[in-house]
Enzyme design. Structure first.
Site, PDB file in Angstrom:
ATOM      1  N   ASN A   7       0.860  -1.187   0.000  1.00 13.31           N
ATOM      2  CA  ASN A   7       0.000   0.000   0.000  1.00 13.31           C
ATOM      3  C   ASN A   7       0.897   1.238   0.000  1.00 13.31           C
ATOM      4  OD1 ASN A   7      -1.861   1.998   0.500  1.00 13.31           O
ATOM      5  ND2 ASN A   7      -2.372   1.328   2.581  1.00 13.31           N
ATOM      6  N   LYS A   9       0.076   4.207  -0.278  1.00 11.83           N
ATOM      7  CA  LYS A   9      -0.629   5.371   0.285  1.00 11.83           C
ATOM      8  C   LYS A   9      -0.452   6.591  -0.624  1.00 11.83           C
ATOM      9  CE  LYS A   9      -0.261   3.302   4.807  1.00 11.83           C
ATOM     10  NZ  LYS A   9      -0.356   3.452   6.225  1.00 11.83           N
ATOM     11  N   HIS A  94      -9.899   1.155   4.724  1.00 11.74           N
ATOM     12  CA  HIS A  94      -8.652   1.355   5.482  1.00 11.74           C
ATOM     13  C   HIS A  94      -8.924   2.304   6.653  1.00 11.74           C
ATOM     14  CE1 HIS A  94      -4.571   2.457   6.498  1.00 11.74           C
ATOM     15  NE2 HIS A  94      -4.183   1.389   5.812  1.00 11.74           N
ATOM     16  N   GLU A  96      -7.336   4.674   7.766  1.00 11.44           N
ATOM     17  CA  GLU A  96      -7.069   6.082   7.450  1.00 11.44           C
ATOM     18  C   GLU A  96      -8.262   6.711   6.732  1.00 11.44           C
ATOM     19  OE1 GLU A  96      -3.281   5.527   5.493  1.00 11.44           O
ATOM     20  OE2 GLU A  96      -2.392   4.960   7.412  1.00 11.44           O
ATOM     21  N   GLU A 153      -5.856  -4.975  10.872  1.00  9.12           N
ATOM     22  CA  GLU A 153      -4.875  -3.911  11.101  1.00  9.12           C
ATOM     23  C   GLU A 153      -5.237  -3.123  12.358  1.00  9.12           C
ATOM     24  OE1 GLU A 153      -2.827  -2.659   7.205  1.00  9.12           O
ATOM     25  OE2 GLU A 153      -4.706  -1.566   7.292  1.00  9.12           O
ATOM     26  N   GLY A 159       1.890   2.235  11.060  1.00  9.43           N
ATOM     27  CA  GLY A 159       2.894   3.292  10.919  1.00  9.43           C
ATOM     28  C   GLY A 159       3.632   3.647  12.200  1.00  9.43           C
ATOM     29  N   SER A 197       2.792  -2.038  10.595  1.00 12.41           N
ATOM     30  CA  SER A 197       4.236  -2.085  10.870  1.00 12.41           C
ATOM     31  C   SER A 197       4.897  -3.410  10.485  1.00 12.41           C
ATOM     32  CB  SER A 197       4.513  -1.747  12.337  1.00 12.41           C
ATOM     33  OG  SER A 197       4.089  -0.422  12.595  1.00 12.41           O
ATOM     34  N   GLY A 218       2.570  -1.142   4.471  1.00 11.36           N
ATOM     35  CA  GLY A 218       2.535   0.278   4.119  1.00 11.36           C
ATOM     36  C   GLY A 218       3.949   0.824   4.006  1.00 11.36           C
ATOM     37  N   GLY A 219       4.435   1.402   5.100  1.00 20.43           N
ATOM     38  CA  GLY A 219       5.740   2.067   5.105  1.00 20.43           C
ATOM     39  C   GLY A 219       6.864   1.253   4.481  1.00 20.43           C
TER      40      GLY A 219
HETATM   41  P1  PGA Z   1       2.276   0.377   7.865  1.00 21.56           P
HETATM   42  O1  PGA Z   1       0.871   0.595   7.178  1.00 21.56           O
HETATM   43  O2  PGA Z   1       2.874  -0.882   7.293  1.00 21.56           O
HETATM   44  O3  PGA Z   1       3.079   1.595   7.497  1.00 21.56           O
HETATM   45  O4  PGA Z   1       2.052   0.252   9.326  1.00 21.56           O
HETATM   46  C1  PGA Z   1       0.004  -0.485   6.958  1.00 21.56           C
HETATM   47  C2  PGA Z   1      -1.276   0.027   6.370  1.00 21.56           C
HETATM   48  O5  PGA Z   1      -1.669   1.149   6.667  1.00 21.56           O
HETATM   49  O6  PGA Z   1      -1.932  -0.671   5.589  1.00 21.56           O
END
Ligand code: PGA
Length: 242
Positions: A7, A9, A94, A96, A153, A159, A197, A218-219
């Protein structure tokens, strides 16, 4: 099978997304056993990234979809339009987005429309996983060949560099799967992924659990070296199983 969803983002432009997708293809070169990989760049990069991953093992996903089928919805992008640009997957609900006001009812509409268009939804749920799965899967029927991904999640893990104990993840995945089955989605058609994470350090310990059918990254997905380690962890698990 293990699925790895990247992802990106709102981090990358078209050129950077393309470069990253090329990097993902390089990490897979020559491999015999491969996880399923889905890259989810921003809408603006979908068409160009599609050209890179076409005819490869890597699939294309979007990060969101409209809750309406078509019509006068300025700025929205429909499930059918995602299919049109080459997407096979779409992230829905998600945290977010939920934080920006997306409701369980919106998420449910998006899941129904995505499935109807032939997309594989990647439904994201958090701390209230069971309630969110129940709400999202109202009236859903997954076609016999279709798959539904559900990513667990926990919000505090996204994050932050922090993640729950693997035993907690496994327990939550069991509950999520049981809830999906209760909502009439056959277990064989559900893949429960973990997100929050995930990186090269913790991916192996998560992925080796049978209940963890993949990860949503994500990151670590926008750093190619780190993502490569996540892919390597999945390959190691799959090789040991084969
Ligand atoms: P992250 O994000 O790996 O940066 O924690 C995961 C996500 O938001 O899907």
């Amino acid at each position: 099978m293990k699925t790895i969803v990247a992802n990106y983002k709102m981090h990358l432009g078209v050129r950077e997304s393309v470069a990253l997708a090329r990097g993902v293809l390089r990490t897979l070169r020559g491999g015999e056993v491969m996880p399923e990989i889905v890259v989810c760049p921003s809408y603006t990069a979908l068409a160009e990234v599609r050209k890179i991953v076409a005819r490869s093992h890597v699939q294309l996903g979007a990060q969101n979809v409209a809750a309406e089928r078509a019509g006068a919805f300025t700025g929205e992008i429909s499930a059918q339009q995602l299919v049109d640009v080459g997407c096979t997957h779409v992230i829905v609900g998600h945290s977010e987005r939920r934080r920006m006001g997306e409701s369980d009812a919106d998420v449910n509409k998006k899941i129904l429309l995505a499935l109807d268009a032939g997309l594989t939804p990647i439904l994201c749920v958090g701390e209230k996983a069971e309630t969110q799965v129940r709400a999202a899967l109202q009236g859903v029927s997954v076609s016999r060949k279709g798959v539904l991904c559900i990513a667990y999640e926990p919000e505090w893990a996204i994050g932050t560099g922090k993640s729950p104990a693997v035993t907690e993840v496994v327990e939550m995945h069991r509950r999520i799967l049981a809830t999906a089955v209760e909502m009439h989605v056959p277990a064989a058609q559900v893949q429960v992924l973990y997100g929050g994470s995930v990186d090269g350090e913790n991916a192996y310990a998560l992925l080796r659990e049978p209940e963890v059918q993949g990860v949503l990254v994500g990151g670590a997905s926008v750093k190619i070296g780190e993502f490569e380690r996540v892919v390597a962890a999945a390959v190691e698990v799959l090789t040991a199983q084969s």
